[in-house]
Scaffold this active site. Structure first.
Site, PDB file in Angstrom:
ATOM      1  N   TRP A 120       3.463 -26.399  31.429  1.00 28.72           N
ATOM      2  CA  TRP A 120       4.245 -25.967  32.586  1.00 28.72           C
ATOM      3  C   TRP A 120       5.739 -26.149  32.390  1.00 28.72           C
ATOM      4  O   TRP A 120       6.544 -25.392  32.943  1.00 28.72           O
ATOM      5  CB  TRP A 120       3.741 -26.648  33.860  1.00 28.72           C
ATOM      6  CG  TRP A 120       2.310 -26.273  34.094  1.00 28.72           C
ATOM      7  CD1 TRP A 120       1.227 -27.084  34.010  1.00 28.72           C
ATOM      8  CD2 TRP A 120       1.801 -24.954  34.364  1.00 28.72           C
ATOM      9  NE1 TRP A 120       0.069 -26.368  34.217  1.00 28.72           N
ATOM     10  CE2 TRP A 120       0.389 -25.066  34.435  1.00 28.72           C
ATOM     11  CE3 TRP A 120       2.387 -23.703  34.531  1.00 28.72           C
ATOM     12  CZ2 TRP A 120      -0.440 -23.959  34.692  1.00 28.72           C
ATOM     13  CZ3 TRP A 120       1.569 -22.605  34.784  1.00 28.72           C
ATOM     14  CH2 TRP A 120       0.182 -22.748  34.859  1.00 28.72           C
TER      15      TRP A 120
ATOM     16  N   ASP B  54       9.583 -30.728  38.698  1.00 25.65           N
ATOM     17  CA  ASP B  54       8.412 -29.959  39.150  1.00 25.65           C
ATOM     18  C   ASP B  54       7.317 -30.975  39.480  1.00 25.65           C
ATOM     19  O   ASP B  54       6.728 -31.580  38.584  1.00 25.65           O
ATOM     20  CB  ASP B  54       7.965 -29.010  38.036  1.00 25.65           C
ATOM     21  CG  ASP B  54       6.698 -28.221  38.406  1.00 25.65           C
ATOM     22  OD1 ASP B  54       6.127 -28.469  39.489  1.00 25.65           O
ATOM     23  OD2 ASP B  54       6.293 -27.368  37.594  1.00 25.65           O
TER      24      ASP B  54
ATOM     25  N   LYS C 122      -2.247 -28.358  45.136  1.00 33.28           N
ATOM     26  CA  LYS C 122      -2.889 -29.500  44.485  1.00 33.28           C
ATOM     27  C   LYS C 122      -2.895 -30.684  45.457  1.00 33.28           C
ATOM     28  O   LYS C 122      -3.921 -31.022  46.032  1.00 33.28           O
ATOM     29  CB  LYS C 122      -2.199 -29.807  43.166  1.00 33.28           C
ATOM     30  CG  LYS C 122      -2.472 -28.697  42.143  1.00 33.28           C
ATOM     31  CD  LYS C 122      -1.267 -28.371  41.317  1.00 33.28           C
ATOM     32  CE  LYS C 122      -1.350 -27.090  40.515  1.00 33.28           C
ATOM     33  NZ  LYS C 122      -2.493 -26.810  39.708  1.00 33.28           N
TER      34      LYS C 122
END
Lengths: 361, 361
Positions: free
Chosen positions: A102, A172, A196
């Site tokens: 990511w 992030d 999430k």
């Protein structure tokens, strides 16, 4: 029959109490005469939902008053494009720390807009450890430093906030926000797709230190401008109202359960029991991430013989343990244990793993 | 007690059968062991939802094979920024036709990227009529011509597709897509936020003629690139799965009800009964839009005495007719009667209007 424990990496399991409340009021919430899905975003019923969600998130994460909180569409990936557009001059340097898939995605979204500089990169080791802070090579004039707090595919997580001096730190936190107390004041920007730890997919939280909103950034449409979203209270256009409402229900659930300090305790216990099941299996299960860098959110493991993978997944499903298949990049297994995964779920998985090992070891 | 008829302009009323189905399977859809909200977007259960939604939308709108169909986040406003980024060279001319508030919004999103040219603009008349095609001033070298098929605030709607020759025509159909049969092949791009005629807010449909995806466009992040979304099957990042699923349920409902030809008939009847209630009120109710330009989707009207507005709204609510307050730009009333509004709702409103007029006229 109880619902299975769902270890999906995201979209992920939601608190059953939240699902039940949303289901009960699905056609008519509090005698509004309409579903939340059908309410005008500018009407008093939804405005209250939106305001309570922001207030609850501020309480939950102890967000200082000099930070704006935005509820946006587009997922974390869209924010990875908007960050350089909003906070960097055209072609200015920006530092990226890559500790998994990511982080590399974030870099790709930024490259059209900034002189992206890789300050650290653990890909040569397969992203199995974190780069020591004193080995990062930061640019002198970077607009910001970006890193990924938790990497869901590689199962690697920063547990300390890196010190980057006066340069704004952008994190992030899509897969670890609200998993434990966090000093928001150490950050320029924190962003997180909600699917999430915060609830449903389709809404993204962006927490921005207000002085950064004063940066000129780059030519951009109003809808790509965080300042415009902030001025409009995240209603520059019609927001994803139902997703926002569900996230708000999850915030209230987290507060009622004891807040992030309580979830930090639960998450530590859930991760411990699973890593013990791996490390105590005599090599039947393996996790190759450096112990100090192991994620509390995504426990990645492989079986010593991948010929057993299909049987493991089939028997786990029979035992009420679903979505354990690892990401295609790594193969093997992955158990995602975000806030909404009960401790009983982690214990059930650990028990199953021990039993499966005995029968097949 | 039946649910009230909800005339909200969007988010708008949804088919009750769709809400009931979504409610029934909210915690566990088809024994997947999880809510749609909790399913991985790459798992077989959701992939089937996504594929059926696209196939059903293609059937519903008779979309030719040489058009891509994208399911994206960000609403119509985000597409208004992505259109110049994807289809125009930097600084190239692009023509905009302004027939209401949303056309002007589209122009604002494009201005940072193109030489935006206003080809027609009816704002001086308060957006109460459509500009005749032969009065449009098109640029010779425009990347595209953009117009708004239906203006929700001003209640003005194009009923014919304007002929712009070989220049790609881009239509914002957020509030009128699937309201009647449409010749998609006349367009370069059709886009629509779903929250009016297609279902829930939080997902946006973009229909693009494939040859346009070959245009270079402008420097942009992958997440802002329609080609990348097309290659990834609208799963470049985690899509808003629940919103997509709900839209898919609405598509199936529209097909089962008889498709767009049937909705065209119903919508014509609903609009007729309301405009008759206005025009037959002897001036008690007023709509100042030119008759041929009146929207079938958003019936805008004012009372001859705005001192009666509050009473009208209160008594309508008592009668089970909600969300009739007009947009703040115009004041007055607005009845939005998209596909999911039953004919009985329009009849009930017309009856109430007649009764209210008698008692207060």
């Amino acid at each position: 029959m109880p619902r299975p424990y769902n270890f999906s990496a995201g979209p992920a399991t939601l608190p059953e109490a939240v699902l039940q409340q949303a289901q009960a009021e699905f056609l008519d919430r509090r005698a509004a005469g309409a579903s939340v899905l059908e309410l005008s975003h500018r009407g008093p019923e939804f405005m209250q939902v939106a305001e309570e969600a922001e207030a609850d998130l501020r309480t939950l994460l102890s967000i200082p008053d000099d930070y704006a909180v935005l509820f946006l569409q587009g997922g974390a990936t869209t924010q990875q494009a908007l960050i350089p557009l909003n906070f960097a001059d055209p072609g200015q340097a920006a530092d990226y720390v890559l500790t998994g898939h990511w982080g590399a995605t974030a870099l790709k979204q930024a490259e059209p807009y900034v002189m992206a500089h890789i300050a650290a990169d653990t890909s040569v080791d397969g992203y199995r450890d974190l780069p020591a802070r004193d080995e990062w090579t930061l640019s002198g004039d970077a607009a910001y430093v970006h890193y990924t707090a938790n990497e869901t595919i590689h199962g690697v997580e920063f547990r300390d906030i890196p010190d980057v001096g006066d340069v704004p730190l952008i994190g992030d936190f899509s897969s670890s926000i609200a998993a434990e107390p966090l000093d928001v004041s150490r950050f320029g920007v924190i962003y997180a797709g909600a699917q999430k730890n915060l609830g449903p997919v389709g809404i993204t939280v962006v927490i921005v230190r207000r002085d950064l909103l004063g940066r000129a950034g780059q030519p951009r449409a109003p809808i790509l401008d965080y300042r415009a979203h902030d001025r409009a209270g995240s209603m520059l256009n019609t927001p994803p109202t139902f997703n926002w409402y569900l996230a708000g229900l999850v915030f209230k659930w987290m507060l009622a359960e004891g807040g992030v300090a309580e979830f930090a305790r639960r998450n530590a216990r859930k991760a411990a029991v699973l890593y013990e099941a791996i490390d105590g299996s005599g090599g039947f299960y393996r996790n190759t991430v450096a112990v100090d860098a192991r994620s509390r959110m995504n426990v990645v493991f492989s079986l010593h013989d991948d010929g057993l993978d299909a049987r493991f997944l089939a028997e786990a499903k029979e035992a009420g343990l679903i979505s354990l298949k690892g990401h295609r990049v790594l193969g093997g297994m992955r158990a995602s244990i975000y806030n909404a995964m009960p401790e009983a779920g982690a214990l059930a998985l650990a028990g199953f793993m021990g039993d499966f090992c005995k029968r097949n070891g």
